[in-house]
Design a protein around this motif. Structure first.
Motif, PDB file in Angstrom:
ATOM      1  N   UNK A  94       0.834  -1.211   0.000  1.00  0.00           N
ATOM      2  CA  UNK A  94       0.000   0.000   0.000  1.00  0.00           C
ATOM      3  C   UNK A  94       0.866   1.257   0.000  1.00  0.00           C
ATOM      4  N   UNK A  95       1.970   1.226   0.738  1.00  0.00           N
ATOM      5  CA  UNK A  95       2.884   2.365   0.767  1.00  0.00           C
ATOM      6  C   UNK A  95       3.424   2.617  -0.639  1.00  0.00           C
ATOM      7  N   UNK A  96       3.818   1.554  -1.328  1.00  0.00           N
ATOM      8  CA  UNK A  96       4.339   1.711  -2.692  1.00  0.00           C
ATOM      9  C   UNK A  96       3.284   2.283  -3.629  1.00  0.00           C
ATOM     10  N   UNK A  97       2.018   1.912  -3.408  1.00  0.00           N
ATOM     11  CA  UNK A  97       0.941   2.447  -4.241  1.00  0.00           C
ATOM     12  C   UNK A  97       0.777   3.949  -4.090  1.00  0.00           C
ATOM     13  N   UNK A  98       1.101   4.464  -2.918  1.00  0.00           N
ATOM     14  CA  UNK A  98       0.964   5.899  -2.662  1.00  0.00           C
ATOM     15  C   UNK A  98       2.303   6.635  -2.729  1.00  0.00           C
ATOM     16  N   UNK A  99       3.376   5.913  -3.019  1.00  0.00           N
ATOM     17  CA  UNK A  99       4.721   6.502  -3.014  1.00  0.00           C
ATOM     18  C   UNK A  99       4.869   7.515  -4.145  1.00  0.00           C
ATOM     19  N   UNK A 100       5.348   8.693  -3.803  1.00  0.00           N
ATOM     20  CA  UNK A 100       5.533   9.753  -4.796  1.00  0.00           C
ATOM     21  C   UNK A 100       7.001  10.056  -5.048  1.00  0.00           C
ATOM     22  N   UNK A 101       7.886   9.175  -4.571  1.00  0.00           N
ATOM     23  CA  UNK A 101       9.312   9.429  -4.786  1.00  0.00           C
ATOM     24  C   UNK A 101       9.648   9.312  -6.268  1.00  0.00           C
ATOM     25  N   UNK A 102      10.547  10.150  -6.722  1.00  0.00           N
ATOM     26  CA  UNK A 102      11.011  10.090  -8.103  1.00  0.00           C
ATOM     27  C   UNK A 102      12.019   8.963  -8.261  1.00  0.00           C
ATOM     28  N   UNK A 103      12.167   8.461  -9.478  1.00  0.00           N
ATOM     29  CA  UNK A 103      13.196   7.484  -9.769  1.00  0.00           C
ATOM     30  C   UNK A 103      14.460   8.241 -10.154  1.00  0.00           C
ATOM     31  N   UNK A 104      15.555   7.876  -9.543  1.00  0.00           N
ATOM     32  CA  UNK A 104      16.841   8.523  -9.798  1.00  0.00           C
ATOM     33  C   UNK A 104      17.624   7.643 -10.764  1.00  0.00           C
ATOM     34  N   UNK A 105      18.163   8.253 -11.813  1.00  0.00           N
ATOM     35  CA  UNK A 105      18.996   7.521 -12.767  1.00  0.00           C
ATOM     36  C   UNK A 105      20.316   8.265 -12.921  1.00  0.00           C
ATOM     37  N   UNK A 106      21.418   7.612 -12.538  1.00  0.00           N
ATOM     38  CA  UNK A 106      22.755   8.185 -12.719  1.00  0.00           C
ATOM     39  C   UNK A 106      23.722   7.036 -12.995  1.00  0.00           C
ATOM     40  N   UNK A 107      25.000   7.333 -13.113  1.00  0.00           N
ATOM     41  CA  UNK A 107      25.986   6.302 -13.462  1.00  0.00           C
ATOM     42  C   UNK A 107      26.087   5.197 -12.409  1.00  0.00           C
ATOM     43  N   UNK A 108      25.902   5.541 -11.143  1.00  0.00           N
ATOM     44  CA  UNK A 108      26.132   4.569 -10.081  1.00  0.00           C
ATOM     45  C   UNK A 108      24.867   4.034  -9.423  1.00  0.00           C
ATOM     46  N   UNK A 109      23.708   4.581  -9.752  1.00  0.00           N
ATOM     47  CA  UNK A 109      22.473   4.155  -9.083  1.00  0.00           C
ATOM     48  C   UNK A 109      21.272   4.406  -9.970  1.00  0.00           C
ATOM     49  N   UNK A 110      20.381   3.415 -10.010  1.00  0.00           N
ATOM     50  CA  UNK A 110      19.071   3.580 -10.631  1.00  0.00           C
ATOM     51  C   UNK A 110      18.067   2.991  -9.652  1.00  0.00           C
ATOM     52  N   UNK A 111      17.127   3.812  -9.224  1.00  0.00           N
ATOM     53  CA  UNK A 111      16.121   3.348  -8.284  1.00  0.00           C
ATOM     54  C   UNK A 111      15.394   4.513  -7.678  1.00  0.00           C
ATOM     55  N   UNK A 112      14.502   4.218  -6.722  1.00  0.00           N
ATOM     56  CA  UNK A 112      13.743   5.295  -6.101  1.00  0.00           C
ATOM     57  C   UNK A 112      14.645   6.202  -5.279  1.00  0.00           C
ATOM     58  N   UNK A 113      14.272   7.466  -5.212  1.00  0.00           N
ATOM     59  CA  UNK A 113      14.998   8.420  -4.383  1.00  0.00           C
ATOM     60  C   UNK A 113      15.046   7.868  -2.970  1.00  0.00           C
ATOM     61  N   UNK A 114      16.238   7.763  -2.401  1.00  0.00           N
ATOM     62  CA  UNK A 114      16.398   7.164  -1.072  1.00  0.00           C
ATOM     63  C   UNK A 114      15.874   8.059   0.037  1.00  0.00           C
ATOM     64  N   UNK A 115      15.646   9.320  -0.273  1.00  0.00           N
ATOM     65  CA  UNK A 115      15.170  10.260   0.748  1.00  0.00           C
ATOM     66  C   UNK A 115      13.663  10.101   0.877  1.00  0.00           C
ATOM     67  N   UNK A 116      13.219   9.316   1.843  1.00  0.00           N
ATOM     68  CA  UNK A 116      11.806   9.023   2.029  1.00  0.00           C
ATOM     69  C   UNK A 116      11.103  10.184   2.708  1.00  0.00           C
ATOM     70  N   UNK A 117      11.767  10.787   3.650  1.00  0.00           N
ATOM     71  CA  UNK A 117      11.139  11.861   4.422  1.00  0.00           C
ATOM     72  C   UNK A 117      11.206  13.176   3.667  1.00  0.00           C
ATOM     73  N   UNK A 118      10.229  14.028   3.908  1.00  0.00           N
ATOM     74  CA  UNK A 118      10.209  15.347   3.300  1.00  0.00           C
ATOM     75  C   UNK A 118      10.839  16.394   4.202  1.00  0.00           C
ATOM     76  N   UNK A 119      11.501  15.941   5.264  1.00  0.00           N
ATOM     77  CA  UNK A 119      12.150  16.897   6.147  1.00  0.00           C
ATOM     78  C   UNK A 119      13.381  17.429   5.450  1.00  0.00           C
ATOM     79  N   UNK A 120      13.522  18.688   5.467  1.00  0.00           N
ATOM     80  CA  UNK A 120      14.615  19.311   4.745  1.00  0.00           C
ATOM     81  C   UNK A 120      15.672  19.881   5.653  1.00  0.00           C
ATOM     82  N   UNK A 121      16.294  20.921   5.191  1.00  0.00           N
ATOM     83  CA  UNK A 121      17.408  21.516   5.901  1.00  0.00           C
ATOM     84  C   UNK A 121      16.931  22.375   7.071  1.00  0.00           C
TER      85      UNK A 121
END
Length: 131
Positions: A64-91
């Protein structure tokens, strides 16, 4: 799996397949809760790593969490997958964030009483599930 393990499959799915298949959510189940195994799953692009033993309720919550997940997919040379930053807490307050929509780390005053330790312990206690 005879030719590859779940980590290899996830890496292949994330790096070798074409979109939209590449964006398929992946839940890795592992019998070992070692931090290195969880980090390896995260680093290969899994959406979640769940350790055994697990209850059907835990698995359903992750789906259910994945169904509502709004994280972007990150694509770079060393990693492809969901943004690891789950929380919206910032600086900290007054400093710019790295993402649009980052919230401040300022939490504010509590709106209800803190949970006591016995209530927290009951949440973590394995429970038998009646089917």
């Amino acid at each position: 799996m005879p030719e590859m393990d779940g980590y290899d499959f996830t890496r292949w799915l994330r790096r070798e397949t074409e979109p939209p298949i590449r964006y398929t959510p992946v839940i890795l189940l592992t019998g070992h809760a070692a931090q290195s195994k969880v980090q390896k799953g995260r680093d290969c692009g899994a959406s979640f790593v769940v350790t055994k033993p697990l209850t059907p309720n835990v698995l359903l919550q992750r789906i259910l969490w994945l169904g509502a997940d709004e994280r972007n997919l990150v694509e770079c040379d060393t990693y492809v997958g969901p943004d690891r930053r789950v929380r919206s807490l910032g600086p900290p307050v007054g400093t710019p964030g790295r993402r649009n929509g980052d919230l401040s780390e300022h939490v504010g005053a509590a709106t209800e009483a803190n949970m006591d330790q016995s209530s927290i312990d009951m949440m973590m206690k394995p429970m038998k599930v009646a089917l």
